[in-house]
Design a protein around this motif. Structure first.
Motif, PDB file in Angstrom:
ATOM      1  N   ILE A 256       0.849  -1.192   0.000  1.00  0.00           N
ATOM      2  CA  ILE A 256       0.000   0.000   0.000  1.00  0.00           C
ATOM      3  C   ILE A 256       0.886   1.244   0.000  1.00  0.00           C
ATOM      4  CG2 ILE A 256      -1.548   1.392   1.451  1.00  0.00           C
ATOM      5  CD1 ILE A 256      -3.059  -1.073   2.199  1.00  0.00           C
ATOM      6  N   ARG A 257       0.477   2.235  -0.771  1.00  0.00           N
ATOM      7  CA  ARG A 257       1.150   3.534  -0.735  1.00  0.00           C
ATOM      8  C   ARG A 257       0.238   4.494   0.014  1.00  0.00           C
ATOM      9  NH1 ARG A 257       5.177   6.425  -2.396  1.00  0.00           N
ATOM     10  NH2 ARG A 257       4.996   8.582  -3.112  1.00  0.00           N
ATOM     11  N   VAL A 258       0.822   5.316   0.886  1.00  0.00           N
ATOM     12  CA  VAL A 258       0.007   6.248   1.661  1.00  0.00           C
ATOM     13  C   VAL A 258       0.344   7.681   1.303  1.00  0.00           C
ATOM     14  CG1 VAL A 258      -0.249   4.629   3.575  1.00  0.00           C
ATOM     15  CG2 VAL A 258       1.615   6.302   3.625  1.00  0.00           C
ATOM     16  N   PHE A 259      -0.663   8.541   1.426  1.00  0.00           N
ATOM     17  CA  PHE A 259      -0.519   9.976   1.192  1.00  0.00           C
ATOM     18  C   PHE A 259      -0.886  10.706   2.477  1.00  0.00           C
ATOM     19  CE2 PHE A 259      -1.032   8.082  -2.908  1.00  0.00           C
ATOM     20  CZ  PHE A 259      -0.224   8.818  -3.763  1.00  0.00           C
ATOM     21  N   TYR A 260       0.024  11.559   2.915  1.00  0.00           N
ATOM     22  CA  TYR A 260      -0.130  12.303   4.160  1.00  0.00           C
ATOM     23  C   TYR A 260      -0.689  13.686   3.860  1.00  0.00           C
ATOM     24  CZ  TYR A 260       1.274  14.507   8.599  1.00  0.00           C
ATOM     25  OH  TYR A 260       1.304  15.176   9.799  1.00  0.00           O
ATOM     26  N   ASP A 261      -1.743  14.080   4.558  1.00  0.00           N
ATOM     27  CA  ASP A 261      -2.379  15.368   4.317  1.00  0.00           C
ATOM     28  C   ASP A 261      -1.447  16.517   4.702  1.00  0.00           C
ATOM     29  OD1 ASP A 261      -4.706  17.112   3.782  1.00  0.00           O
ATOM     30  OD2 ASP A 261      -4.576  17.501   5.933  1.00  0.00           O
ATOM     31  N   GLU A 262      -1.120  17.370   3.730  1.00  0.00           N
ATOM     32  CA  GLU A 262      -0.119  18.417   3.965  1.00  0.00           C
ATOM     33  C   GLU A 262      -0.562  19.442   5.010  1.00  0.00           C
ATOM     34  OE1 GLU A 262       0.807  20.856   0.634  1.00  0.00           O
ATOM     35  OE2 GLU A 262      -1.241  21.558   0.314  1.00  0.00           O
ATOM     36  N   LYS A 263      -1.869  19.629   5.167  1.00  0.00           N
ATOM     37  CA  LYS A 263      -2.385  20.587   6.144  1.00  0.00           C
ATOM     38  C   LYS A 263      -2.589  19.953   7.527  1.00  0.00           C
ATOM     39  CE  LYS A 263      -3.004  24.076   3.239  1.00  0.00           C
ATOM     40  NZ  LYS A 263      -2.303  25.370   3.370  1.00  0.00           N
ATOM     41  N   GLN A 264      -2.318  18.661   7.606  1.00  0.00           N
ATOM     42  CA  GLN A 264      -2.431  17.909   8.867  1.00  0.00           C
ATOM     43  C   GLN A 264      -3.850  17.943   9.449  1.00  0.00           C
ATOM     44  OE1 GLN A 264       0.705  18.902  11.638  1.00  0.00           O
ATOM     45  NE2 GLN A 264       2.279  18.891  10.059  1.00  0.00           N
ATOM     46  N   GLU A 265      -4.839  18.047   8.564  1.00  0.00           N
ATOM     47  CA  GLU A 265      -6.232  18.038   9.018  1.00  0.00           C
ATOM     48  C   GLU A 265      -6.665  16.657   9.501  1.00  0.00           C
ATOM     49  OE1 GLU A 265      -9.226  20.080   6.678  1.00  0.00           O
ATOM     50  OE2 GLU A 265      -7.667  21.222   5.631  1.00  0.00           O
ATOM     51  N   TRP A 266      -5.878  15.639   9.164  1.00  0.00           N
ATOM     52  CA  TRP A 266      -6.231  14.284   9.571  1.00  0.00           C
ATOM     53  C   TRP A 266      -5.483  13.842  10.825  1.00  0.00           C
ATOM     54  CZ3 TRP A 266      -5.986  11.550   4.108  1.00  0.00           C
ATOM     55  CH2 TRP A 266      -7.007  12.066   3.308  1.00  0.00           C
ATOM     56  N   GLU A 296       4.268   8.629  20.984  1.00  0.00           N
ATOM     57  CA  GLU A 296       4.815   9.146  19.736  1.00  0.00           C
ATOM     58  C   GLU A 296       4.475   8.281  18.522  1.00  0.00           C
ATOM     59  OE1 GLU A 296       8.977   9.817  20.165  1.00  0.00           O
ATOM     60  OE2 GLU A 296       8.730  11.367  21.693  1.00  0.00           O
ATOM     61  N   MET A 297       4.339   8.933  17.381  1.00  0.00           N
ATOM     62  CA  MET A 297       4.080   8.260  16.107  1.00  0.00           C
ATOM     63  C   MET A 297       5.085   8.769  15.078  1.00  0.00           C
ATOM     64  SD  MET A 297       0.851   8.737  13.566  1.00  0.00           S
ATOM     65  CE  MET A 297       1.493  10.388  13.257  1.00  0.00           C
ATOM     66  N   LYS A 298       5.619   7.873  14.247  1.00  0.00           N
ATOM     67  CA  LYS A 298       6.584   8.259  13.219  1.00  0.00           C
ATOM     68  C   LYS A 298       6.006   7.993  11.828  1.00  0.00           C
ATOM     69  CE  LYS A 298      10.707   7.404  16.036  1.00  0.00           C
ATOM     70  NZ  LYS A 298      11.981   6.636  16.136  1.00  0.00           N
ATOM     71  N   LEU A 299       6.229   8.927  10.934  1.00  0.00           N
ATOM     72  CA  LEU A 299       5.829   8.720   9.545  1.00  0.00           C
ATOM     73  C   LEU A 299       6.776   7.719   8.885  1.00  0.00           C
ATOM     74  CD1 LEU A 299       5.090  12.392   8.432  1.00  0.00           C
ATOM     75  CD2 LEU A 299       3.412  10.566   8.741  1.00  0.00           C
ATOM     76  N   PRO A 300       6.302   6.972   7.885  1.00  0.00           N
ATOM     77  CA  PRO A 300       7.186   6.032   7.178  1.00  0.00           C
ATOM     78  C   PRO A 300       8.253   6.782   6.388  1.00  0.00           C
ATOM     79  CG  PRO A 300       5.088   6.233   6.053  1.00  0.00           C
ATOM     80  CD  PRO A 300       4.927   6.964   7.341  1.00  0.00           C
ATOM     81  N   LYS A 301       9.293   6.063   5.965  1.00  0.00           N
ATOM     82  CA  LYS A 301      10.371   6.708   5.210  1.00  0.00           C
ATOM     83  C   LYS A 301       9.895   7.239   3.880  1.00  0.00           C
ATOM     84  CE  LYS A 301      14.095   3.942   7.249  1.00  0.00           C
ATOM     85  NZ  LYS A 301      15.220   2.972   6.981  1.00  0.00           N
ATOM     86  N   GLU A 302       8.963   6.527   3.255  1.00  0.00           N
ATOM     87  CA  GLU A 302       8.463   6.956   1.951  1.00  0.00           C
ATOM     88  C   GLU A 302       6.937   7.118   2.030  1.00  0.00           C
ATOM     89  OE1 GLU A 302       9.647   4.548  -1.274  1.00  0.00           O
ATOM     90  OE2 GLU A 302      11.780   4.645  -0.818  1.00  0.00           O
ATOM     91  N   TYR A 303       6.469   8.277   1.620  1.00  0.00           N
ATOM     92  CA  TYR A 303       5.037   8.519   1.577  1.00  0.00           C
ATOM     93  C   TYR A 303       4.749   9.651   0.589  1.00  0.00           C
ATOM     94  CZ  TYR A 303       6.252  12.346   4.796  1.00  0.00           C
ATOM     95  OH  TYR A 303       6.814  13.460   5.370  1.00  0.00           O
ATOM     96  N   GLY A 304       3.516   9.675   0.088  1.00  0.00           N
ATOM     97  CA  GLY A 304       3.108  10.743  -0.807  1.00  0.00           C
ATOM     98  C   GLY A 304       2.463  11.878  -0.044  1.00  0.00           C
ATOM     99  N   ILE A 305       2.220  12.962  -0.742  1.00  0.00           N
ATOM    100  CA  ILE A 305       1.609  14.140  -0.141  1.00  0.00           C
ATOM    101  C   ILE A 305       0.229  14.382  -0.766  1.00  0.00           C
ATOM    102  CG2 ILE A 305       1.735  16.659   0.074  1.00  0.00           C
ATOM    103  CD1 ILE A 305       3.611  15.260   1.930  1.00  0.00           C
ATOM    104  N   LEU A 306      -0.754  14.619   0.066  1.00  0.00           N
ATOM    105  CA  LEU A 306      -2.070  15.030  -0.390  1.00  0.00           C
ATOM    106  C   LEU A 306      -2.120  16.555  -0.266  1.00  0.00           C
ATOM    107  CD1 LEU A 306      -4.972  14.257  -1.304  1.00  0.00           C
ATOM    108  CD2 LEU A 306      -5.597  14.300   1.124  1.00  0.00           C
ATOM    109  N   ALA A 307      -2.047  17.229  -1.412  1.00  0.00           N
ATOM    110  CA  ALA A 307      -2.007  18.695  -1.434  1.00  0.00           C
ATOM    111  C   ALA A 307      -3.413  19.271  -1.477  1.00  0.00           C
ATOM    112  CB  ALA A 307      -1.200  19.178  -2.628  1.00  0.00           C
ATOM    113  N   HIS A 308      -3.548  20.510  -1.081  1.00  0.00           N
ATOM    114  CA  HIS A 308      -4.839  21.208  -1.096  1.00  0.00           C
ATOM    115  C   HIS A 308      -4.855  22.248  -2.217  1.00  0.00           C
ATOM    116  CE1 HIS A 308      -6.355  20.235   3.192  1.00  0.00           C
ATOM    117  NE2 HIS A 308      -5.487  19.309   2.805  1.00  0.00           N
TER     118      HIS A 308
END
Length: 309
Positions: A256-266, A296-308
Motif C-alpha cells: 500500500i502507498r500512503v498519502f499524508y495530508d499536507e495541512k495535517q487536518e487528519w 509518539e508516532m513516526k511517519l514512514p520513510k516513503e510517503y506521498g503528499i495530499l495537497a490542497h
C-alpha cells in the motif's frame, strides 16, 4: 420516615425505574413487593414529592424522579466499585477495557499485555467496537475505561488525549495513484472508497473533511473490520483513509502507498476516557501511564503528499 438516605433505598429506586413495576423490581432484587413499595413511599416522603407517576400498571419517572435517577445511578455504581475494590484485595481484579476498532486492532493487545504484567492478578476484559457504542457503555458503567479515536459527545465523560495518530489516504498497486508522489484533494472527486461503518471516529473525521472541502466520493465498500478494508484497498482498486498505525506490515512490504495530508487536518489523538464519577482504580492510573509510553508516532520513510487546492 427516612432519617438518612442509604444505598439500599437508591438500589430499590433504580430497579423500579428500570423495570417499570414494583413487582418486577422486587423479583429482580429478591425482595417482597410490599418491601419495595414501602421503600418508594418512604423516599417520596423524604424528598417531599412523587418520584413516579402511576399510569395503569406502569410507573413513569416524574421530573423529580429523573433528577434523582441521574445521581443515584452514579452513587450506586461508585459504591459497588468501592466494594469490589476492597473485597478483591488479595484476589484477582477484573478490569473492563473498551477500545475502538482501530485502537483494538493496532494497540490494544500490547496495552493489555503490559497492563497485566504491571499489575499482578489483574484480569482484563476487552470490548472492541466503534466510538458511539463505547461511549454508551461507559455511560452505563459497563466499562471501567476506554481508549478511543473518535469524538466523545457526553459531558459526563472525562477525555484525556494522549497517543498521536493520523489518518492517511491508502491505495494499492493496482490504483493509478500508486506511482504518484503527490496528488491534490480535488483528485479525490468521483473516486471509489472503502469506508468504516457509521459511528466510527475514522469515518466521521473523513466525512467532515470531504464536506468541508466540497469533495464528492463513491462509497463502494463499507465494513467494521480494518483488515477487510485494507484487503479491499490492496485488491480492488479502491481508496481508503485509515490510521497510519494499522499499516505497518503493508508499508514494509510495499503493498500500500500512503498519502499524508499536507495541512495535517487528519492528525488526531487516541484518548483515554472514563466517567467523571468513576472511582479511579490502580488499573486506570497504570493504563494512563502505559499510554504515555506509546505516545509518539513516526511517519514512514516513503510517503506521498495530499495537497490542497
Amino acid at each position: 420516615m427516612i432519617k438518612t438516605m442509604t444505598i439500599r433505598y437508591l438500589t430499590i429506586f433504580l430497579a423500579v425505574a428500570e423495570y417499570g413495576t414494583m413487582s418486577a423490581a422486587a423479583k429482580h432484587l429478591y425482595l417482597s413487593q410490599p418491601t419495595v413499595s414501602q421503600a418508594i413511599r418512604e423516599m417520596e416522603q423524604h424528598y417531599h414529592g412523587l418520584l413516579f407517576e402511576r399510569l395503569g400498571k406502569k410507573l413513569y419517572l416524574t421530573e423529580r424522579g429523573k433528577l434523582l435517577l441521574s445521581h443515584a445511578r452514579d452513587l450506586v455504581s461508585q459504591f459497588e466499585q468501592l466494594e469490589e475494590l476492597m473485597l478483591s484485595q488479595g484476589q484477582n481484579e477484573r478490569f473492563q477495557l473498551g477500545t475502538t476498532l482501530t485502537v483494538g486492532t493496532c494497540l490494544a493487545p500490547t496495552l493489555i499485555g503490559e497492563l497485566e504484567q504491571s499489575l499482578t492478578g489483574l484480569e482484563v476484559y476487552s470490548f472492541v467496537s466503534n466510538t458511539h457504542e463505547i461511549e454508551e457503555k461507559l455511560l452505563k458503567s459497563e466499562l471501567d475505561a476506554a481508549v478511543v479515536e473518535g469524538e466523545i459527545q457526553s459531558p459526563d465523560l472525562v477525555v484525556i488525549p494522549i497517543i498521536e495518530d493520523c489518518l492517511v489516504l491508502g491505495c494499492g498497486s493496482r490504483h493509478p495513484f500508486f506511482e504518484k508522489i503527490q496528488i491534490s484533494n480535488s483528485e479525490l472527486n468521483g473516486q471509489c472508497f472503502a469506508m468504516r461503518e457509521q459511528g466510527s471516529g475514522t469515518r466521521q473525521l473523513f466525512e467532515d473533511y470531504v464536506k468541508r472541502h466540497h469533495i464528492s466520493i463513491k462509497v463502494t465498500w463499507e465494513a467494521n473490520c480494518p483488515r477487510t478494508i485494507i484487503n479491499a484497498v490492496i485488491w480492488n482498486k479502491v481508496l481508503s483513509v485509515m490510521s497510519l498505525r494499522l499499516l505497518t506490515h503493508e508499508l514494509a512490504h510495499e503493498k500500500i502507498r500512503v498519502f499524508y495530508d499536507e495541512k495535517q487536518e487528519w492528525n488526531r489523538k487516541f484518548k483515554l476516557v472514563y466517567h467523571k464519577n468513576k472511582f479511579l482504580t490502580p488499573a486506570i492510573y497504570e493504563l494512563e501511564k502505559i499510554l504515555y509510553q506509546h505516545k509518539e508516532m513516526k511517519l514512514p520513510k516513503e510517503y506521498g503528499i495530499l495537497a490542497h487546492e
